[in-house]
Design an enzyme around this catalytic site. Structure first.
Site, PDB file in Angstrom:
ATOM      1  N   SER A  20       0.825  -1.216   0.000  1.00  0.00           N
ATOM      2  CA  SER A  20       0.000   0.000   0.000  1.00  0.00           C
ATOM      3  C   SER A  20       0.858   1.264   0.000  1.00  0.00           C
ATOM      4  CB  SER A  20      -0.897   0.015   1.239  1.00  0.00           C
ATOM      5  OG  SER A  20      -1.534   1.273   1.335  1.00  0.00           O
ATOM      6  N   SER A  22      -0.567   4.115   0.866  1.00  0.00           N
ATOM      7  CA  SER A  22      -1.285   5.063   1.729  1.00  0.00           C
ATOM      8  C   SER A  22      -0.388   5.733   2.775  1.00  0.00           C
ATOM      9  CB  SER A  22      -2.465   4.366   2.408  1.00  0.00           C
ATOM     10  OG  SER A  22      -3.426   4.033   1.438  1.00  0.00           O
ATOM     11  N   THR A  67      -8.808  -1.798   3.018  1.00  0.00           N
ATOM     12  CA  THR A  67      -8.611  -2.245   1.642  1.00  0.00           C
ATOM     13  C   THR A  67      -8.936  -3.727   1.530  1.00  0.00           C
ATOM     14  OG1 THR A  67      -7.102  -2.134  -0.246  1.00  0.00           O
ATOM     15  CG2 THR A  67      -6.095  -2.617   1.900  1.00  0.00           C
ATOM     16  N   LYS A  71     -13.559  -4.470   2.727  1.00  0.00           N
ATOM     17  CA  LYS A  71     -14.448  -3.299   2.614  1.00  0.00           C
ATOM     18  C   LYS A  71     -15.905  -3.652   2.939  1.00  0.00           C
ATOM     19  CE  LYS A  71     -11.662  -0.687  -0.672  1.00  0.00           C
ATOM     20  NZ  LYS A  71     -11.587  -0.024  -1.972  1.00  0.00           N
ATOM     21  N   ASN A  93     -14.387   2.239   3.025  1.00  0.00           N
ATOM     22  CA  ASN A  93     -12.914   2.278   2.969  1.00  0.00           C
ATOM     23  C   ASN A  93     -12.317   3.248   3.979  1.00  0.00           C
ATOM     24  OD1 ASN A  93     -13.382   4.791   1.835  1.00  0.00           O
ATOM     25  ND2 ASN A  93     -11.907   4.537   0.187  1.00  0.00           N
ATOM     26  N   ALA A 133     -17.599  -5.546 -11.517  1.00  0.00           N
ATOM     27  CA  ALA A 133     -18.760  -5.496 -10.615  1.00  0.00           C
ATOM     28  C   ALA A 133     -18.343  -5.857  -9.196  1.00  0.00           C
ATOM     29  CB  ALA A 133     -19.844  -6.447 -11.113  1.00  0.00           C
ATOM     30  N   GLY A 135     -15.983  -4.619  -5.535  1.00  0.00           N
ATOM     31  CA  GLY A 135     -16.076  -3.532  -4.568  1.00  0.00           C
ATOM     32  C   GLY A 135     -15.780  -2.167  -5.171  1.00  0.00           C
TER      33      GLY A 135
HETATM   34  P1  NDP Z   1     -12.785  -7.237  -6.492  1.00  0.00           P
HETATM   35  O1  NDP Z   1     -11.966  -8.450  -6.209  1.00  0.00           O
HETATM   36  O2  NDP Z   1     -13.926  -6.880  -5.607  1.00  0.00           O
HETATM   37  O3  NDP Z   1     -13.385  -7.362  -7.997  1.00  0.00           O
HETATM   38  C1  NDP Z   1     -12.558  -7.753  -9.064  1.00  0.00           C
HETATM   39  C2  NDP Z   1     -13.274  -7.505 -10.379  1.00  0.00           C
HETATM   40  O4  NDP Z   1     -12.363  -7.755 -11.440  1.00  0.00           O
HETATM   41  C3  NDP Z   1     -14.488  -8.409 -10.609  1.00  0.00           C
HETATM   42  O5  NDP Z   1     -15.445  -7.669 -11.341  1.00  0.00           O
HETATM   43  C4  NDP Z   1     -13.872  -9.539 -11.463  1.00  0.00           C
HETATM   44  O6  NDP Z   1     -14.798 -10.205 -12.287  1.00  0.00           O
HETATM   45  C5  NDP Z   1     -12.937  -8.739 -12.318  1.00  0.00           C
HETATM   46  N1  NDP Z   1     -11.812  -9.488 -12.915  1.00  0.00           N
HETATM   47  C6  NDP Z   1     -10.785 -10.058 -12.259  1.00  0.00           C
HETATM   48  N2  NDP Z   1      -9.927 -10.604 -13.148  1.00  0.00           N
HETATM   49  C7  NDP Z   1     -10.434 -10.390 -14.381  1.00  0.00           C
HETATM   50  C8  NDP Z   1     -10.009 -10.715 -15.695  1.00  0.00           C
HETATM   51  N3  NDP Z   1      -8.868 -11.387 -15.913  1.00  0.00           N
HETATM   52  N4  NDP Z   1     -10.775 -10.318 -16.736  1.00  0.00           N
HETATM   53  C9  NDP Z   1     -11.924  -9.625 -16.530  1.00  0.00           C
HETATM   54  N5  NDP Z   1     -12.384  -9.290 -15.304  1.00  0.00           N
HETATM   55  C10 NDP Z   1     -11.641  -9.667 -14.238  1.00  0.00           C
HETATM   56  O7  NDP Z   1     -11.724  -6.042  -6.571  1.00  0.00           O
HETATM   57  P2  NDP Z   1     -12.023  -4.485  -6.402  1.00  0.00           P
HETATM   58  O8  NDP Z   1     -13.299  -4.181  -7.103  1.00  0.00           O
HETATM   59  O9  NDP Z   1     -11.880  -4.098  -4.987  1.00  0.00           O
HETATM   60  O10 NDP Z   1     -10.778  -3.835  -7.181  1.00  0.00           O
HETATM   61  C11 NDP Z   1     -10.702  -3.858  -8.587  1.00  0.00           C
HETATM   62  C12 NDP Z   1      -9.450  -3.096  -9.015  1.00  0.00           C
HETATM   63  O11 NDP Z   1      -9.580  -1.706  -8.728  1.00  0.00           O
HETATM   64  C13 NDP Z   1      -8.211  -3.584  -8.287  1.00  0.00           C
HETATM   65  O12 NDP Z   1      -7.203  -3.729  -9.230  1.00  0.00           O
HETATM   66  C14 NDP Z   1      -7.884  -2.469  -7.320  1.00  0.00           C
HETATM   67  O13 NDP Z   1      -6.489  -2.354  -7.089  1.00  0.00           O
HETATM   68  C15 NDP Z   1      -8.414  -1.248  -8.073  1.00  0.00           C
HETATM   69  N6  NDP Z   1      -8.775  -0.156  -7.162  1.00  0.00           N
HETATM   70  C16 NDP Z   1      -8.125   1.043  -7.299  1.00  0.00           C
HETATM   71  C17 NDP Z   1      -8.438   2.103  -6.480  1.00  0.00           C
HETATM   72  C18 NDP Z   1      -7.719   3.396  -6.657  1.00  0.00           C
HETATM   73  O14 NDP Z   1      -7.818   4.253  -5.763  1.00  0.00           O
HETATM   74  N7  NDP Z   1      -7.020   3.603  -7.766  1.00  0.00           N
HETATM   75  C19 NDP Z   1      -9.462   1.999  -5.431  1.00  0.00           C
HETATM   76  C20 NDP Z   1     -10.124   0.708  -5.394  1.00  0.00           C
HETATM   77  C21 NDP Z   1      -9.767  -0.330  -6.224  1.00  0.00           C
HETATM   78  P3  NDP Z   1     -15.643 -11.484 -11.743  1.00  0.00           P
HETATM   79  O15 NDP Z   1     -16.811 -10.902 -11.009  1.00  0.00           O
HETATM   80  O16 NDP Z   1     -16.028 -12.210 -12.962  1.00  0.00           O
HETATM   81  O17 NDP Z   1     -14.709 -12.243 -10.852  1.00  0.00           O
END
Ligand code: NDP
Length: 284
Positions: A20, A22, A67, A71, A93, A133, A135
């Protein structure tokens, strides 16, 4: 004058958490605003999130960022202490104590919107494709709708999660229902002004396969992931005709600034912190 105020203790709790950024962000915010603080990394066992949070605040902790993967647990822990943003996101968060009760907010959406504004792209009236879809997607849905996008389609590798998220949001916010839809990655067809990658696909070195999606003139492709080089999604978007691309480092700094404001009552300047972080990342 010597600052004699006691150090405010902050941490980011996650598992894993060691990568992180942060602490570096909040330490710079503290220096900038004169808030004396210590910000540490707090790795919680997967089955002991509640105990970790309780111990932190019992020991006098001032604020916690949350994180992956906690969450949603943080959301459940806050009970009646949720902000509207957190309630609509279904995820928290940012945690703090107020009058002896745990409070929670979600600053991811505000962070994304602030960073898109920094990039000079208005959301009002735009056709937005949100990929993912999980967090992160949940956290930004309501702010995007509130910012007045014309259409918001959620697509996800597991189509049912995008359907569910779209239906759940439409039920909570019926005034926005006509602008919302959800489906699989094969439902991405259309011409988009803003495409946001809220998946973690870049972690495995790939971009989501967005069947039939095209970029309108002046379109922005935004990846929430960040790193020293353009992500696979950013490269794919440039090849597909996106005019502007960005990673999510700015969002990270902006969501942190919003948390800092909640905790300390002062909003830090984000631009110098983003520049420092970007430079440090590229030196590695
Ligand atoms: P989650 O684990 O909750 O969700 C992951 C998502 O990614 C799901 O929709 C999943 O699909 C999809 N996914 C994973 N691998 C693949 C792939 N190979 N191809 C297509 N879809 C894929 O994670 P978060 O939502 O918490 O985080 C998502 C990203 O956002 C992370 O990389 C995180 O680091 C980033 N992030 C950045 C922030 C910032 O401040 N810049 C803040 C918060 C998050 P499925 O449902 O099919 O598994």
């Amino acid at each position: 004058m010597i600052n004699t105020a006691p150090l405010r203790q902050f941490a980011v709790v996650g598992n894993p958490v060691k990568h992180s950024r942060s602490p570096a962000i909040h330490e710079q915010f503290g220096r900038q605003t004169g808030v004396s603080l210590q910000y540490t990394l707090l790795e919680s066992p997967l089955d002991a999130f509640t105990t970790t949070v309780t111990n932190f605040f019992d020991a006098g902790g001032w604020g916690l960022n949350v994180t992956v993967p906690f969450k949603e647990e943080a959301f459940a822990l806050c009970g009646d202490g949720l902000s509207d943003r957190a309630r609509l996101a279904g995820a928290v968060n940012t945690l703090w104590m107020q009058n002896g009760a745990l409070r929670g907010c979600n600053t991811d959406g505000v962070g994304l919107l602030a960073d898109i504004a920094r990039l000079g792209v208005p959301v009002q009236g735009k056709r937005v494709l949100l990929v993912g879809a999980g967090g992160a997607a949940k956290g930004v849905l309501f702010p995007l709708l509130e910012a007045g996008c014309q259409v918001l389609r959620i697509v996800n590798r597991s189509a049912h999660r995008a359907h569910d998220l779209s239906a759940h949001t439409a039920a909570q916010l019926p005034q926005h229902a006509s602008r919302l839809s959800g489906g699989g990655l094969d439902q991405a067809q259309g011409e988009w002004d803003i495409v946001i990658n809220a998946t973690s696909s870049s972690l495995s070195g790939e971009a989501p396969s967005l069947v039939g999606a095209t970029y309108a003139k002046g379109a922005l492709a935004y990846d929430m992931m960040y790193g020293p080089r353009p992500t696979p999604f950013m490269s794919q978007a440039l090849d597909a005709g996106a005019e502007f691309v960005s990673d999510g480092l700015g969002m990270l700094v902006e969501q942190a600034a919003e948390a800092f404001l909640i905790w300390n009552g002062v909003r830090p300047e984000t631009a110098p912190v983003l520049s420092t972080l970007r430079a440090a990342m590229q030196e590695r």
